[in-house]
Motif scaffolding. Structure first.
Motif, short mmCIF file in Angstrom:
data_model
loop_
_atom_site.label_atom_id
_atom_site.label_comp_id
_atom_site.label_asym_id
_atom_site.label_seq_id
_atom_site.Cartn_x
_atom_site.Cartn_y
_atom_site.Cartn_z
N MET A 19 35.35 37.93 47.74
CA MET A 19 34.71 36.95 46.88
C MET A 19 33.44 37.51 46.24
SD MET A 19 35.46 33.33 48.96
CE MET A 19 33.77 32.99 49.08
N VAL A 20 32.62 38.23 46.99
CA VAL A 20 31.40 38.84 46.46
C VAL A 20 31.76 39.88 45.40
CG1 VAL A 20 29.43 40.33 47.05
CG2 VAL A 20 29.99 38.37 48.49
N PHE A 22 34.42 39.96 43.51
CA PHE A 22 34.90 39.23 42.33
C PHE A 22 33.71 38.68 41.53
CE2 PHE A 22 36.18 35.17 40.39
CZ PHE A 22 37.13 35.64 39.50
N TYR A 23 32.72 38.13 42.23
CA TYR A 23 31.53 37.60 41.57
C TYR A 23 30.80 38.70 40.80
CZ TYR A 23 26.84 35.77 40.88
OH TYR A 23 25.65 35.40 40.34
N PHE A 24 30.59 39.88 41.41
CA PHE A 24 29.90 40.98 40.75
C PHE A 24 30.66 41.50 39.53
CE2 PHE A 24 27.33 41.77 44.71
CZ PHE A 24 26.11 41.49 44.11
N LYS A 26 32.74 39.76 37.68
CA LYS A 26 32.68 38.72 36.66
C LYS A 26 31.30 38.66 35.99
CE LYS A 26 33.45 33.83 35.92
NZ LYS A 26 33.78 32.56 36.53
N SER A 27 30.22 38.80 36.76
CA SER A 27 28.87 38.70 36.20
C SER A 27 28.24 40.06 35.92
CB SER A 27 27.97 37.90 37.13
OG SER A 27 27.80 38.61 38.34
N LYS A 30 26.44 40.61 32.58
CA LYS A 30 25.16 39.92 32.44
C LYS A 30 24.05 40.70 33.13
CE LYS A 30 27.24 35.37 32.20
NZ LYS A 30 27.44 34.10 32.89
#
Length: 190
Positions: A19-20, A22-24, A26-27, A30
């Protein structure tokens, strides 16, 4: 079932890492852009800060000073500091401190000159006060000067005039022109 009971902490950790990650991913775009935006804001304009406390303590100049200001801006090369609505405490090495409050100022690192403008009010450690519109402090020479009207108050006197030169090493102040002196009652009685 036996496998899940035995390895549930490892599976939970793996799921959390997934999950971490995937978050990195995706973001990530930014996160990469933020430093570039900061660079664009600073480049060409220098750096601006609000409500700061800045200390200059260069042993070669033998003068420490502390600046509290509502707004400070540094030039792009960081050699010039401009500040607004300030309180400045100057502590020449081996001498008494003094404080100045005013509207705006500028410090040039190369020359060691501090220029202050606007409703300046100063006080020294021994209780003397000064009022003027402009003051220039030279760190290297340990001098303070002005070409503007000035009022100096002491425990026993008041001096008004135009312009002054203060030698901080010798503790002498010279009013340059238009001097009017008022000596308070009891000052000359010994």
């Amino acid at each position: 079932m036996k496998f899940l009971k035995r390895h549930w902490p490892l599976l939970g950790l793996g799921l959390l890492l997934l999950m971490v990650g995937f978050y990195f991913i995706k973001s990530g775009s930014k996160l990469v852009r933020a430093p570039a935006l900061l660079k664009d804001v600073i480049s060409g304009q220098g750096l601006k800060l609000k409500d700061i406390h800045y200390t200059q303590d260069d042993p070669d100049r033998r003068m420490k000073w502390v600046l509290d200001a509502k707004e400070v801006s540094f030039s792009e090369d960081r050699k010039t500091i401009r500040f607004n609505t300030f309180a400045l405490r100057v502590e020449p090495e081996g001498e008494q401190w003094f404080k100045l409050k005013g509207n705006r100022g500028r410090y040039d690192r190369d020359s060691g000159v501090i220029e202050l403008w606007g409703d300046l009010e100063g006080v020294s450690a021994d209780g003397y006060r000064i009022l003027t519109e402009y003051v220039m402090i030279n760190e290297q020479k340990k001098e303070m000067s002005s070409d503007q009207p000035v009022k100096i108050f002491g425990p026993f006197f008041r001096v008004d005039g135009r312009g002054f030169l203060a030698d901080l090493k010798r503790k002498q102040v010279e009013i340059l022109s238009g001097v009017t002196t008022e000596i308070h009652e009891g000052a000359l009685i010994s």
